[in-house]
Design an enzyme around this catalytic site. Structure first.
Site, PDB file in Angstrom:
ATOM      1  N   HIS A  67     -32.502 -12.486 -12.147  1.00  0.00           N
ATOM      2  CA  HIS A  67     -32.839 -13.887 -12.402  1.00  0.00           C
ATOM      3  C   HIS A  67     -31.798 -14.845 -11.828  1.00  0.00           C
ATOM      4  CE1 HIS A  67     -35.682 -12.825 -15.946  1.00  0.00           C
ATOM      5  NE2 HIS A  67     -36.356 -13.030 -14.831  1.00  0.00           N
ATOM      6  N   HIS A 109     -38.328  -9.033  -8.742  1.00  0.00           N
ATOM      7  CA  HIS A 109     -37.586  -7.968  -9.431  1.00  0.00           C
ATOM      8  C   HIS A 109     -37.888  -6.613  -8.812  1.00  0.00           C
ATOM      9  CE1 HIS A 109     -36.167 -10.688 -12.444  1.00  0.00           C
ATOM     10  NE2 HIS A 109     -37.358 -10.892 -12.995  1.00  0.00           N
ATOM     11  N   HIS A 125     -43.058 -13.918  -8.967  1.00  0.00           N
ATOM     12  CA  HIS A 125     -41.749 -13.790  -9.615  1.00  0.00           C
ATOM     13  C   HIS A 125     -41.436 -12.321  -9.906  1.00  0.00           C
ATOM     14  CE1 HIS A 125     -38.501 -14.735 -12.552  1.00  0.00           C
ATOM     15  NE2 HIS A 125     -38.952 -13.635 -13.137  1.00  0.00           N
ATOM     16  N   GLU A 126     -42.385 -11.613 -10.508  1.00  0.00           N
ATOM     17  CA  GLU A 126     -42.134 -10.223 -10.893  1.00  0.00           C
ATOM     18  C   GLU A 126     -41.884  -9.331  -9.688  1.00  0.00           C
ATOM     19  OE1 GLU A 126     -41.501  -9.436 -13.853  1.00  0.00           O
ATOM     20  OE2 GLU A 126     -42.178 -11.335 -14.739  1.00  0.00           O
TER      21      GLU A 126
END
Length: 568
Positions: free
Chosen positions: A253, A247, A243-244
């Protein structure tokens, strides 16, 4: 009654309408937002909405969140509930509070200036930047103190990046030393950026969007119980890392609950892992689509050619005074009604008429008699409002003066700035200033700042440090900052300065401007006109559609009132 008299009466009522302020909605209370009226939960909810972008980050310092109406907050809460897939009640009900407290990513859900709406055509949100190259490097700065097996840690991180390789034209190579595009760190609480972790639970990790400096860097909260195996109980490192890294590659998001970029933690089965179509559409928007049968290859970076370092002019002798009209500033402060500008071991004084003592700066030790000989520069300085003592910061030490004398009994070697509650690894204070909006004093270092508790003479421990991004448009790291005679705050970097608008929580549009013209009274830069250099944007301003002068309106009202009364 004559028609003209009826018209005059109608005009009188219209003027009365203009003079009487419109009724505004009542200010919110905890009872109006939370069913049980729990004030602490109410304020925690506000902090959450600010932290994750639903309320502007400027509400943290300006206190505007406390002034918003229950109707406004209800709309904001519904935005959050809609993003999180909850019932849109507009209240901080049990389900909403539970969602706010659930483990999640520390990156904002909604970027400043972006209003969330389900009516948008795509569900995902792109970040503000992307990588301009296709081969990226990553490096571990620190490993977790929780996981002793470094190989399993590296494997979880590597697998997360390899999954992003499958759906992008990007390729990743681990760098064992030196600079890297994506730097990976495990840390606790304050860990070197403006976004401290909060202990076990809550924020699990955060990452920065692509760019220079800390762009792409990915940090994990080492207070979590990180695990790498399916059967282990704890927070799965692979699931958080994948997930990170979204970014770090430029994705914000998504409100799709099954998407990787949904902000709340979900554990994934690594052997069966796959991206949601929302994630693939988002990353393809940034880096192009990848045919499922073709894995693109990117040549690894070659060693850059050796180039000769650019020559720089010989620096001036530090024992010679700096050039008044061609220098940068180390610190600026308003002390005893005069402005003091510091550079190296020199300082200028000026009052409202201009520079004092001619244009030549005085030696630091000649003016401040008690300044220890070993102090050769001032990083920051301000006059403490509680007792009018003058606080000088130089490196990791500070000195307290009464007028131009070191306070009796104060150690000549100074005191450590950790006395203020600052972390041990802070090497210096870049700037310190008192903000006119709330009369609170702030300390800046790098891209972080702290608010000072004047009574305790320590930085406020709750929710600090914060990132300087809240002060929109202020460059980091700043060289100096201070509050001017008119209450306006100015920031300095290099040979330029920025004027700050407290109401808009941003620098004025026509800045930066050259410092020497305004602050040293130097000749105008030939590339800018006098009119342009003297232009200042208005600070604040009303929100009415019509800007009426109240004096003439009141006079007209009284005249008509007497005239109509006499006729009747």
């Amino acid at each position: 009654m004559p028609a003209w008299l009826e018209f005059a009466g109608a005009l009188l009522h219209f003027l009365l309408f203009l003079l009487v302020p419109a009724r505004t909605s009542e200010t919110h209370t905890a009872d109006g937002i939370i069913s049980n009226g729990n004030a602490s939960v109410f304020h925690e909810g506000l902090q959450f909405l600010i932290r994750y972008g639903y309320l502007p980050s400027s509400d943290m310092e300006s206190g505007r969140a406390e002034l918003r109406t229950a109707e406004e907050l209800g709309t904001i809460i519904r935005d959050f509930q809609q993003f999180a897939g909850l019932n849109k009640t507009g209240y901080l009900d049990e389900a909403t509070i539970a969602q706010m407290k659930a483990p999640r990513c520390g990156v904002q859900d909604i970027r400043p200036g972006y209003r969330y709406s389900r009516r948008r055509r795509r569900r995902y949100i792109l970040g503000p930047s992307k990588w301009k190259k296709r081969h990226l490097t990553y490096r571990f700065e620190t490993y977790s103190n929780v996981m002793s097996d470094y190989l399993r840690t590296r494997d979880a991180i590597t697998q997360a990046l390899k999954h992003w390789e499958k759906v992008t034209t990007l390729r990743f190579t681990e760098q064992l030393s030196g600079e890297a595009d994506i730097k990976i760190k495990f840390g606790k609480n304050y860990h070197g950026d403006g976004y401290p972790f909060d202990g076990r639970g809550g924020i699990l990790a955060h990452a920065f969007f692509p760019g220079d400096d800390n762009g792409g860097d990915t940090h994990f909260d080492d207070d979590e119980r990180w695990v790498t195996e399916e059967h282990q109980s704890g927070t799965d490192l692979f699931s958080v890392a994948v997930h990170e890294f979204g970014h770090a590659l430029g994705l914000a998001h998504s409100d799709v609950r099954n998407a990787i970029m949904f902000p709340w933690y979900k554990k994934y089965n690594r052997p069966n892992f796959g991206f949601h179509s929302d994630d693939i559409e988002a990353i393809s928007k940034l880096y192009g689509k990848v045919h499922p049968d073709v894995i693109p290859t990117v040549a690894p970076p070659t060693s850059p050619p050796v180039t000769q370092a650019p020559t720089t002019p010989k620096p001036r002798d530090k024992n010679s005074p700096p050039l008044t009209c061609d220098t940068t500033y180390d610190a600026i402060a308003l002390i005893r009604g005069e402005i003091f500008i510091f550079k190296g071991k020199w300082n200028w004084r000026r009052d409202q008429k201009g520079l004092l003592d001619g244009n030549t700066p005085l030696s630091l030790h000649r003016l401040w008699y008690g300044m220890p000989d070993h102090v050769e520069y001032i990083d920051a300085v301000y006059e403490r409002k509680s007792d009018h003592r003058i606080i000088f910061f130089s490196g990791n030490r500070y000195y307290v003066f009464n007028a131009n004398q070191l306070v009796h009994g104060f150690p000549e070697e100074g005191r450590p700035i950790t006395d203020y509650g600052l972390p041990n690894d802070i090497e210096k204070i870049d700037a310190v200033f008192t903000w006119s909006y709330n009369s609170r004093t702030y300390l800046i270092t790098g891209n972080m700042y702290w608010k000072l508790d004047e009574k305790e003479q320590r930085v406020v421990p709750f929710d600090y440090p914060r990132d300087m991004g809240i002060w929109q448009g202020v460059p980091t790291p700043v060289d100096a900052a201070f509050q001017f005679w008119d209450g306006v705050t100015y920031f300095f970097k290099g040979d330029q300065y920025w004027q700050f608008n407290d109401e808009l929580m941003k620098v004025e549009d026509q800045f930066p401007q050259p410092s020497a013209e305004k602050w040293m009274g130097c000749p105008l830069n030939s590339t800018r006109s006098e009119t342009e250099s003297n232009t200042k944007a208005p600070v604040g301003g009303g929100s009415s559609i019509y800007k009426l002068s109240i004096g003439p309106v009141i006079l007209l009202f009284l005249t008509l009132h007497l005239f109509i009364t006499k006729l009747r």
